[in-house]
Design a protein around this motif. Structure first.
Motif, mmCIF file in Angstrom:
data_model
loop_
_atom_site.group_PDB
_atom_site.id
_atom_site.type_symbol
_atom_site.label_atom_id
_atom_site.label_comp_id
_atom_site.label_asym_id
_atom_site.label_seq_id
_atom_site.Cartn_x
_atom_site.Cartn_y
_atom_site.Cartn_z
ATOM 1 N N VAL A 116 -5.084 1.178 -7.970
ATOM 2 C CA VAL A 116 -4.972 0.073 -7.009
ATOM 3 C C VAL A 116 -6.336 -0.574 -6.810
ATOM 4 O O VAL A 116 -6.458 -1.810 -6.788
ATOM 5 C CB VAL A 116 -4.394 0.578 -5.669
ATOM 6 C CG1 VAL A 116 -4.568 -0.475 -4.569
ATOM 7 C CG2 VAL A 116 -2.917 0.929 -5.828
ATOM 8 N N ALA A 117 -7.387 0.241 -6.688
ATOM 9 C CA ALA A 117 -8.739 -0.281 -6.471
ATOM 10 C C ALA A 117 -9.223 -1.097 -7.665
ATOM 11 O O ALA A 117 -9.834 -2.159 -7.497
ATOM 12 C CB ALA A 117 -9.700 0.865 -6.188
ATOM 13 N N VAL A 118 -8.958 -0.632 -8.895
ATOM 14 C CA VAL A 118 -9.384 -1.365 -10.095
ATOM 15 C C VAL A 118 -8.662 -2.707 -10.179
ATOM 16 O O VAL A 118 -9.289 -3.753 -10.377
ATOM 17 C CB VAL A 118 -9.121 -0.547 -11.380
ATOM 18 C CG1 VAL A 118 -9.382 -1.404 -12.611
ATOM 19 C CG2 VAL A 118 -10.012 0.692 -11.420
ATOM 20 N N PHE A 119 -7.350 -2.694 -10.017
ATOM 21 C CA PHE A 119 -6.585 -3.946 -10.075
ATOM 22 C C PHE A 119 -7.034 -4.887 -8.963
ATOM 23 O O PHE A 119 -7.184 -6.085 -9.180
ATOM 24 C CB PHE A 119 -5.085 -3.662 -9.954
ATOM 25 C CG PHE A 119 -4.404 -3.342 -11.255
ATOM 26 C CD1 PHE A 119 -4.901 -2.356 -12.096
ATOM 27 C CD2 PHE A 119 -3.254 -4.009 -11.631
ATOM 28 C CE1 PHE A 119 -4.271 -2.050 -13.301
ATOM 29 C CE2 PHE A 119 -2.605 -3.712 -12.839
ATOM 30 C CZ PHE A 119 -3.126 -2.734 -13.671
ATOM 31 N N ASP A 120 -7.240 -4.357 -7.768
ATOM 32 C CA ASP A 120 -7.670 -5.174 -6.636
ATOM 33 C C ASP A 120 -9.021 -5.827 -6.924
ATOM 34 O O ASP A 120 -9.226 -7.004 -6.624
ATOM 35 C CB ASP A 120 -7.753 -4.307 -5.380
ATOM 36 C CG ASP A 120 -8.152 -5.107 -4.148
ATOM 37 O OD1 ASP A 120 -7.611 -6.217 -3.963
ATOM 38 O OD2 ASP A 120 -9.003 -4.629 -3.372
ATOM 39 N N SER A 121 -9.930 -5.066 -7.545
ATOM 40 C CA SER A 121 -11.261 -5.605 -7.848
ATOM 41 C C SER A 121 -11.190 -6.740 -8.855
ATOM 42 O O SER A 121 -12.085 -7.594 -8.913
ATOM 43 C CB SER A 121 -12.177 -4.493 -8.378
ATOM 44 O OG SER A 121 -11.789 -4.090 -9.680
ATOM 45 N N LEU A 122 -10.136 -6.762 -9.661
ATOM 46 C CA LEU A 122 -9.947 -7.802 -10.674
ATOM 47 C C LEU A 122 -9.056 -8.936 -10.186
ATOM 48 O O LEU A 122 -8.778 -9.877 -10.929
ATOM 49 C CB LEU A 122 -9.321 -7.184 -11.940
ATOM 50 C CG LEU A 122 -10.166 -6.144 -12.666
ATOM 51 C CD1 LEU A 122 -9.325 -5.411 -13.700
ATOM 52 C CD2 LEU A 122 -11.365 -6.800 -13.327
ATOM 53 N N ASP A 123 -8.605 -8.841 -8.945
ATOM 54 C CA ASP A 123 -7.660 -9.808 -8.382
ATOM 55 C C ASP A 123 -6.373 -9.891 -9.190
ATOM 56 O O ASP A 123 -5.777 -10.959 -9.364
ATOM 57 C CB ASP A 123 -8.287 -11.206 -8.250
ATOM 58 C CG ASP A 123 -9.042 -11.357 -6.936
ATOM 59 O OD1 ASP A 123 -8.669 -10.684 -5.956
ATOM 60 O OD2 ASP A 123 -10.009 -12.134 -6.898
ATOM 61 N N ILE A 124 -5.937 -8.735 -9.698
ATOM 62 C CA ILE A 124 -4.630 -8.605 -10.322
ATOM 63 C C ILE A 124 -3.767 -7.789 -9.370
ATOM 64 O O ILE A 124 -4.213 -6.756 -8.868
ATOM 65 C CB ILE A 124 -4.722 -7.889 -11.686
ATOM 66 C CG1 ILE A 124 -5.712 -8.607 -12.594
ATOM 67 C CG2 ILE A 124 -3.350 -7.815 -12.343
ATOM 68 C CD1 ILE A 124 -5.399 -10.047 -12.886
ATOM 69 N N ASP A 125 -2.573 -8.247 -9.096
ATOM 70 C CA ASP A 125 -1.688 -7.609 -8.127
ATOM 71 C C ASP A 125 -1.658 -6.086 -8.323
ATOM 72 O O ASP A 125 -1.136 -5.579 -9.320
ATOM 73 C CB ASP A 125 -0.278 -8.174 -8.297
ATOM 74 C CG ASP A 125 0.692 -7.699 -7.230
ATOM 75 O OD1 ASP A 125 0.361 -6.758 -6.479
ATOM 76 O OD2 ASP A 125 1.800 -8.259 -7.149
ATOM 77 N N PRO A 126 -2.214 -5.318 -7.368
ATOM 78 C CA PRO A 126 -2.293 -3.866 -7.535
ATOM 79 C C PRO A 126 -0.958 -3.146 -7.380
ATOM 80 O O PRO A 126 -0.875 -1.941 -7.652
ATOM 81 C CB PRO A 126 -3.279 -3.440 -6.436
ATOM 82 C CG PRO A 126 -3.132 -4.488 -5.385
ATOM 83 C CD PRO A 126 -2.859 -5.766 -6.122
ATOM 84 N N TRP A 127 0.073 -3.865 -6.966
ATOM 85 C CA TRP A 127 1.402 -3.252 -6.926
ATOM 86 C C TRP A 127 1.768 -2.728 -8.301
ATOM 87 O O TRP A 127 2.385 -1.671 -8.424
ATOM 88 C CB TRP A 127 2.442 -4.276 -6.464
ATOM 89 C CG TRP A 127 3.831 -3.738 -6.379
ATOM 90 C CD1 TRP A 127 4.436 -3.180 -5.281
ATOM 91 C CD2 TRP A 127 4.799 -3.674 -7.440
ATOM 92 N NE1 TRP A 127 5.720 -2.781 -5.593
ATOM 93 C CE2 TRP A 127 5.963 -3.069 -6.912
ATOM 94 C CE3 TRP A 127 4.798 -4.064 -8.766
ATOM 95 C CZ2 TRP A 127 7.113 -2.854 -7.680
ATOM 96 C CZ3 TRP A 127 5.932 -3.850 -9.541
ATOM 97 C CH2 TRP A 127 7.069 -3.245 -9.000
ATOM 98 N N TYR A 128 1.376 -3.469 -9.342
ATOM 99 C CA TYR A 128 1.718 -3.055 -10.702
ATOM 100 C C TYR A 128 1.034 -1.744 -11.068
ATOM 101 O O TYR A 128 1.651 -0.878 -11.708
ATOM 102 C CB TYR A 128 1.333 -4.148 -11.704
ATOM 103 C CG TYR A 128 2.160 -5.399 -11.569
ATOM 104 C CD1 TYR A 128 3.503 -5.407 -11.930
ATOM 105 C CD2 TYR A 128 1.606 -6.579 -11.083
ATOM 106 C CE1 TYR A 128 4.276 -6.553 -11.800
ATOM 107 C CE2 TYR A 128 2.370 -7.731 -10.956
ATOM 108 C CZ TYR A 128 3.701 -7.712 -11.309
ATOM 109 O OH TYR A 128 4.473 -8.848 -11.176
ATOM 110 N N ALA A 129 -0.214 -1.595 -10.689
ATOM 111 C CA ALA A 129 -0.922 -0.339 -10.975
ATOM 112 C C ALA A 129 -0.209 0.827 -10.311
ATOM 113 O O ALA A 129 0.019 1.873 -10.934
ATOM 114 C CB ALA A 129 -2.363 -0.427 -10.475
#
Length: 310
Positions: free
Chosen positions: A143-156
């Motif tokens: 979630v943190a990695v996706f969030d840092s990339l501004d990619i919806d972290p729900w997918y992670a």
């Protein structure tokens, strides 16, 4: 050369974030923080599961039972509806001959007024695979990695719950790592995979690869398929996210094939439920199950988070 690729990758993510600022703001409000063993953890809220009634559906609730059921037990169920007929020990089931199993299945079809071709499954418990008690820290990292990339972290969160929860494993078709990327897919999204190095085993690099796959392929393909059917959508809606997950698992071509077969005039929960009972191309049983597994695991995670926060 690889450094240049990741610089390019970062730039693509930055551009994607700038173009999707309203989307980003919408999902950021769903991020929740909690603690486990004095460690701060980051998750994505699952409130939409209940607001839209996904928690009441038979298919995800069937898998919810399977995920916590011991592998020495099994559920006899009707494939199309996932109605549970009986729970047995696996040893008891294996005492039946093949002919006796067929007779038993036929008796269920007759009792339920089902066509003779209707699938009646024996599904074993999978608590040995779904180690949810071990998955917390990897979920939070993803979630943190996706969030840092501004990619919806729900997918992670969803992918990590169902692909290889709490462990590093290789599938029987060669997918590997926390996000279960195939070799060719991993390479095309920036990871080194050769006889010397397999970066799919590196959690953060695997997360970068998966997020790049989602943002540059899966989400755009989902939009294209839905637009071709004149179906309106919102990227933050749960049904759209589940639709994207099907593309992540089965590929856009197979998802497009089943959508064309269904020929829907609207999206929403109805479309996803229709995908659970229709097949086309290589969109078959495991593909139908994919979003069901995601919903089931998210429901289990939500129960665990409630316990953690109480």
């Amino acid at each position: 050369m690889r450094t240049l690729f990741f610089i390019s990758l970062f730039c693509q993510f930055s551009c994607f974030a700038a173009l999707s600022d309203s989307i980003t703001k919408s999902w950021k409000k769903d991020l929740i923080q909690t603690h486990k063993d004095s460690t701060q953890l980051l998750f994505v809220s699952s409130s939409a599961l209940y607001d839209q009634g996904w928690d009441t559906l038979a298919h995800p609730n069937f898998w919810r039972k399977i995920m916590v059921l011991s592998p020495d037990s099994c559920l006899i169920n009707i494939g199309k509806t996932r109605e549970i007929i009986a729970q047995l020990s696996l040893n008891d089931w294996n005492l039946y001959s093949d002919d006796e199993k067929d007779i038993y299945r036929d008796s269920i079809r007759n009792a339920k007024g089902l066509d003779k071709e209707e699938k009646v499954y024996m599904t074993t418990g999978k608590s040995d695979f779904y180690k949810f008690n071990k998955v917390f820290h990897s979920l939070s990292r993803g979630v943190a990695v996706f969030d840092s990339l501004d990619i919806d972290p729900w997918y992670a969160q969803a992918i990590l719950l169902i692909e290889s929860p709490g462990k590093l494993a290789k599938s029987n078709v060669g997918a590997y790592g926390a996000f279960q990327l195939m070799k060719g897919v991993a390479r095309s999204h920036g990871l080194r995979v050769d006889k010397y190095v397999d970066e799919r085993k590196d959690f953060v690099k695997s997360a970068y690869g998966a997020s790049h796959l989602l943002s540059t392929t899966c989400i755009p393909q989902a939009k294209r398929i839905l637009n071709s059917q004149n179906i309106t959508f919102n990227e933050n809606e749960l049904w759209f996210r589940l639709f994207v997950l099907h593309i992540y698992h089965a590929g856009a071509g197979n998802v497009e094939a089943v959508v064309k077969k269904i020929n829907p005039d609207k999206g929403g929960r109805e479309l996803i439920e229709n995908m659970w009972i229709n097949s086309a191309g290589n969109f078959k049983n495991s593909s139908q199950n994919y979003s069901q597994l995601a919903l089931a695991s998210l429901l289990i995670l939500d129960e665990m988070l409630v316990t953690l926060q109480s």
